[in-house]
Each structure stands twice: as structure tokens, then as C-alpha cells.
Design a protein around this motif. Structure first.
Motif, PDB file in Angstrom:
ATOM      1  N   VAL A 139      17.675   7.189  78.711  1.00  0.00           N
ATOM      2  CA  VAL A 139      17.945   8.556  78.253  1.00  0.00           C
ATOM      3  C   VAL A 139      16.746   9.439  78.553  1.00  0.00           C
ATOM      4  CG1 VAL A 139      18.605  10.013  76.310  1.00  0.00           C
ATOM      5  CG2 VAL A 139      19.347   7.622  76.363  1.00  0.00           C
ATOM      6  N   ASN A 140      16.987  10.554  79.227  1.00  0.00           N
ATOM      7  CA  ASN A 140      15.938  11.557  79.435  1.00  0.00           C
ATOM      8  C   ASN A 140      15.725  12.298  78.115  1.00  0.00           C
ATOM      9  OD1 ASN A 140      15.739  11.005  82.232  1.00  0.00           O
ATOM     10  ND2 ASN A 140      17.478  12.341  82.638  1.00  0.00           N
ATOM     11  N   LEU A 141      14.511  12.249  77.588  1.00  0.00           N
ATOM     12  CA  LEU A 141      14.266  12.797  76.252  1.00  0.00           C
ATOM     13  C   LEU A 141      13.533  14.137  76.245  1.00  0.00           C
ATOM     14  CD1 LEU A 141      13.277   9.550  74.302  1.00  0.00           C
ATOM     15  CD2 LEU A 141      15.462  10.783  74.226  1.00  0.00           C
ATOM     16  N   ILE A 142      12.359  14.206  76.850  1.00  0.00           N
ATOM     17  CA  ILE A 142      11.541  15.414  76.651  1.00  0.00           C
ATOM     18  C   ILE A 142      11.067  16.039  77.961  1.00  0.00           C
ATOM     19  CG2 ILE A 142      10.755  14.645  74.377  1.00  0.00           C
ATOM     20  CD1 ILE A 142       8.073  13.891  75.708  1.00  0.00           C
ATOM     21  N   GLN A 143      11.602  15.629  79.095  1.00  0.00           N
ATOM     22  CA  GLN A 143      11.161  16.206  80.365  1.00  0.00           C
ATOM     23  C   GLN A 143      11.519  17.691  80.435  1.00  0.00           C
ATOM     24  OE1 GLN A 143      13.126  13.471  80.009  1.00  0.00           O
ATOM     25  NE2 GLN A 143      12.780  11.967  81.651  1.00  0.00           N
ATOM     26  N   ASN A 144      10.698  18.439  81.199  1.00  0.00           N
ATOM     27  CA  ASN A 144      10.969  19.863  81.382  1.00  0.00           C
ATOM     28  C   ASN A 144      11.634  20.108  82.738  1.00  0.00           C
ATOM     29  OD1 ASN A 144       8.886  19.698  83.288  1.00  0.00           O
ATOM     30  ND2 ASN A 144       7.336  20.464  81.854  1.00  0.00           N
ATOM     31  N   GLU A 145      11.944  21.365  83.022  1.00  0.00           N
ATOM     32  CA  GLU A 145      12.637  21.709  84.261  1.00  0.00           C
ATOM     33  C   GLU A 145      11.829  21.302  85.491  1.00  0.00           C
ATOM     34  OE1 GLU A 145      15.560  22.705  84.830  1.00  0.00           O
ATOM     35  OE2 GLU A 145      16.342  23.849  83.126  1.00  0.00           O
ATOM     36  N   ASP A 146      10.504  21.477  85.436  1.00  0.00           N
ATOM     37  CA  ASP A 146       9.660  21.135  86.580  1.00  0.00           C
ATOM     38  C   ASP A 146       9.782  19.652  86.941  1.00  0.00           C
ATOM     39  OD1 ASP A 146       8.780  23.693  86.907  1.00  0.00           O
ATOM     40  OD2 ASP A 146       6.884  23.404  85.826  1.00  0.00           O
ATOM     41  N   TYR A 147       9.904  18.809  85.935  1.00  0.00           N
ATOM     42  CA  TYR A 147      10.022  17.374  86.171  1.00  0.00           C
ATOM     43  C   TYR A 147      11.206  17.079  87.090  1.00  0.00           C
ATOM     44  CZ  TYR A 147      10.904  12.432  85.143  1.00  0.00           C
ATOM     45  OH  TYR A 147      11.137  11.078  85.238  1.00  0.00           O
ATOM     46  N   PHE A 148      12.361  17.662  86.775  1.00  0.00           N
ATOM     47  CA  PHE A 148      13.555  17.389  87.570  1.00  0.00           C
ATOM     48  C   PHE A 148      13.501  18.109  88.920  1.00  0.00           C
ATOM     49  CE2 PHE A 148      14.942  16.923  83.105  1.00  0.00           C
ATOM     50  CZ  PHE A 148      15.235  15.573  83.142  1.00  0.00           C
ATOM     51  N   HIS A 149      12.910  19.299  88.934  1.00  0.00           N
ATOM     52  CA  HIS A 149      12.787  20.040  90.188  1.00  0.00           C
ATOM     53  C   HIS A 149      11.907  19.289  91.183  1.00  0.00           C
ATOM     54  CE1 HIS A 149      12.597  23.441  92.915  1.00  0.00           C
ATOM     55  NE2 HIS A 149      11.275  23.341  92.922  1.00  0.00           N
ATOM     56  N   GLN A 150      10.785  18.772  90.724  1.00  0.00           N
ATOM     57  CA  GLN A 150       9.863  18.059  91.603  1.00  0.00           C
ATOM     58  C   GLN A 150      10.480  16.784  92.160  1.00  0.00           C
ATOM     59  OE1 GLN A 150       6.332  17.455  89.245  1.00  0.00           O
ATOM     60  NE2 GLN A 150       5.894  19.654  89.090  1.00  0.00           N
ATOM     61  N   ARG A 151      11.410  16.197  91.438  1.00  0.00           N
ATOM     62  CA  ARG A 151      12.038  14.948  91.872  1.00  0.00           C
ATOM     63  C   ARG A 151      13.389  15.196  92.527  1.00  0.00           C
ATOM     64  NH1 ARG A 151       8.624  14.423  88.034  1.00  0.00           N
ATOM     65  NH2 ARG A 151       7.377  12.506  87.753  1.00  0.00           N
ATOM     66  N   GLU A 152      13.706  16.466  92.771  1.00  0.00           N
ATOM     67  CA  GLU A 152      14.960  16.850  93.414  1.00  0.00           C
ATOM     68  C   GLU A 152      16.166  16.260  92.691  1.00  0.00           C
ATOM     69  OE1 GLU A 152      14.562  15.796  97.517  1.00  0.00           O
ATOM     70  OE2 GLU A 152      13.181  17.437  97.939  1.00  0.00           O
ATOM     71  N   LEU A 153      16.192  16.511  91.372  1.00  0.00           N
ATOM     72  CA  LEU A 153      17.296  16.066  90.522  1.00  0.00           C
ATOM     73  C   LEU A 153      17.936  17.273  89.838  1.00  0.00           C
ATOM     74  CD1 LEU A 153      15.474  13.010  88.870  1.00  0.00           C
ATOM     75  CD2 LEU A 153      17.225  12.912  90.664  1.00  0.00           C
ATOM     76  N   PRO A 154      18.652  18.094  90.595  1.00  0.00           N
ATOM     77  CA  PRO A 154      19.186  19.337  90.027  1.00  0.00           C
ATOM     78  C   PRO A 154      20.291  19.141  89.003  1.00  0.00           C
ATOM     79  CG  PRO A 154      20.057  18.988  92.226  1.00  0.00           C
ATOM     80  CD  PRO A 154      19.005  17.940  92.016  1.00  0.00           C
TER      81      PRO A 154
END
Length: 257
Positions: A139-154
């Protein structure tokens, strides 16, 4: 390790915390034959976790929940429906802890605001004359938008982004396992049919246009229902088709338009 806020009789009562592991599922597959039913593995860092179809999923710095649960004396013929049961537990547990709106994309992706917040992988291993199952939940708990953007997970999100609530892995694990135990007991005794109606209420796939892959080809249709064995019933090309495996993309989610 003792997990606080646990209300179960068996699941999670024996808990092992690992600072770092390749995969909580792999750990239990290696060690499960010598561990008691309900053993829970929690990892602070998971370096080589994987989801369905071999997709890689790693965690660091306790920003996500990485856990696996051992279910002994498991009927492997029911393995295909077990992820659906786990998906229900995750959605209900997160809803209880945050008040957020979590649904299930068939089979077992837990989603919030149209994005994936949790993935589940259930596997089994033979053990003597029986077998045990391993339920991996991330479960993704506390990541921010940058975390997913940097990993190309839109099409991924976290509990905090979706609800504004920050959960620790320990609290999230306890909430999920508390929901899972009664669901699993019903499932083990009566099969998925006993949970079907509740699953249908939580499933965001039903009534939507879907693109499904089966029999070596991809076709589009409408998701109508979930069968008593957990298969997805779709109307495709004027007929009804039961989807037991493969991908089912939902129009309007994960980039399918």
C-alpha cells in the motif's frame, strides 16, 4: 514484534519485522513451512518486490506498507479468488482508518480517485501433503506527487494524497488484518460465494466498459458481474464471457479512454 491495535485471534499475532528484505512474499515462501498460521512479515525496505505479471514494486523509508501473510492448510483450488478477499480487506481497512473512498478494480487493485493505491499478489507453496498460501499486500501510504512523477507512475497515488491522512505501516497493517480475518474465515468455510455481494458493492469495474485480454487476444466489452468463483462476467460481441485471468482495463482509469 507485537502489532498494536490488532483485534484478531490468529492473523498477525506472530509478527516478524525486517529492516530490509528482497520480498516479503519470497521470505515467506522460503520460511513458511516452519512458521505458524497467520504469521505476518513487515518490511521497512523491500528491494525486489513484485506484483502481478512480474511487475516490480520496491519500497523505502517506510513510505509504504510492505507485508505478507501466511495462511496454512490452504485449498489451492481457491487461490484465484484469494486476492479478491484481500482487496476487500484493504479497501475496508483504509476506509475505516481515513474515512476516504476506496474501491476495488477487478481483480484486486485498490483504488482511490481513479488511481491505484494498493497492489496484491497471492501465491502458494506445497508443504508435505498440503499447501500454504502467501498473501502479499503493498500500500502506498505517504508518498507525494513528485515521488510518482519521478518514477513515471501517473496512475498511482498514496493514501495521504487521496485522503490527507498519514498512516504508519503498523497502523495500516493492523487495520487491514482486522478486516481480513473474518472475511478469510468465511471464505475458507463457504468459498467466495459468501462474500460475493459485498465484493460487488465495492467493485468499481462493474457497469463499466472494459478492455480484456484472454485467449491470446484483446477485446472490448462491458463488465456485468462477478461470478461465485470470482471470475469477471463480461458482455463481449453479443455474448457473455467469463474472464478468469489476464488484464481487464477499465475505461476512464489508468489511461484507457
Amino acid at each position: 514484534m507485537k502489532l498494536e491495535h490488532l483485534t484478531t485471534n490468529d492473523l498477525g499475532r506472530h509478527c516478524i519485522y525486517l529492516d530490509e528484505v528482497d520480498s516479503t512474499n519470497e521470505y515467506l515462501k522460503r520460511e513458511g513451512a516452519s512458521l505458524p498460521h497467520g504469521t505476518l512479515i513487515l518490511a521497512g525496505c523491500q528491494t525486489a518486490g513484485k506484483g502481478r505479471l512480474g511487475r516490480r514494486w520496491a519500497t523505502t523509508d517506510r513510505d509504504a506498507l510492505a507485508m505478507s501473510l501466511l495462511l496454512r492448510d490452504f485449498d489451492v483450488q481457491r487461490l484465484s479468488a484469494l486476492p479478491l478477499v484481500c482487496g476487500m480487506a484493504v479497501a475496508q481497512g483504509l476506509r475505516e482508518m481515513t474515512g476516504g473512498d476506496f474501491g476495488i478494480k477487478w481483480t484486486n487493485d485498490v483504488v482511490a480517485q481513479g488511481k491505484k493505491v494498493c497492489g496484491i499478489l497471492c501465491e502458494s507453496r506445497l508443504m508435505g501433503s498440503g499447501a500454504f498460501a502467501v498473501c502479499g499486500i503493498g500500500v502506498n501510504l505517504i508518498q507525494n506527487e513528485d515521488y510518482f512523477h519521478q518514477r513515471e507512475l501517473p496512475y498511482a497515488t498514496s493514501v495521504r494524497l487521496a485522503t490527507g491522512v498519514s498512516l504508519s505501516p503498523d497502523k495500516a497493517a493492523a487495520a487491514i488484518i482486522n478486516e481480513l480475518e473474518p472475511l478469510y474465515l468465511s471464505f475458507a468455510e463457504k468459498g467466495f460465494a459468501s462474500l460475493r455481494e459485498e465484493y460487488r458493492r465495492q467493485c468499481v469495474t462493474l457497469g463499466r466498459q472494459v478492455r480484456v485480454t484472454y485467449g491470446g487476444e484483446t477485446r472490448e466489452g462491458e463488465a456485468l458481474d462477478v461470478a461465485e468463483d470470482g471470475n469477471l462476467i463480461c458482455r463481449i460481441g453479443g455474448g457473455l464471457v467469463k474472464i478468469a485471468a489476464g488484464e481487464a482495463s477499465v475505461r476512464g482509469m489508468y489511461g484507457y479512454v
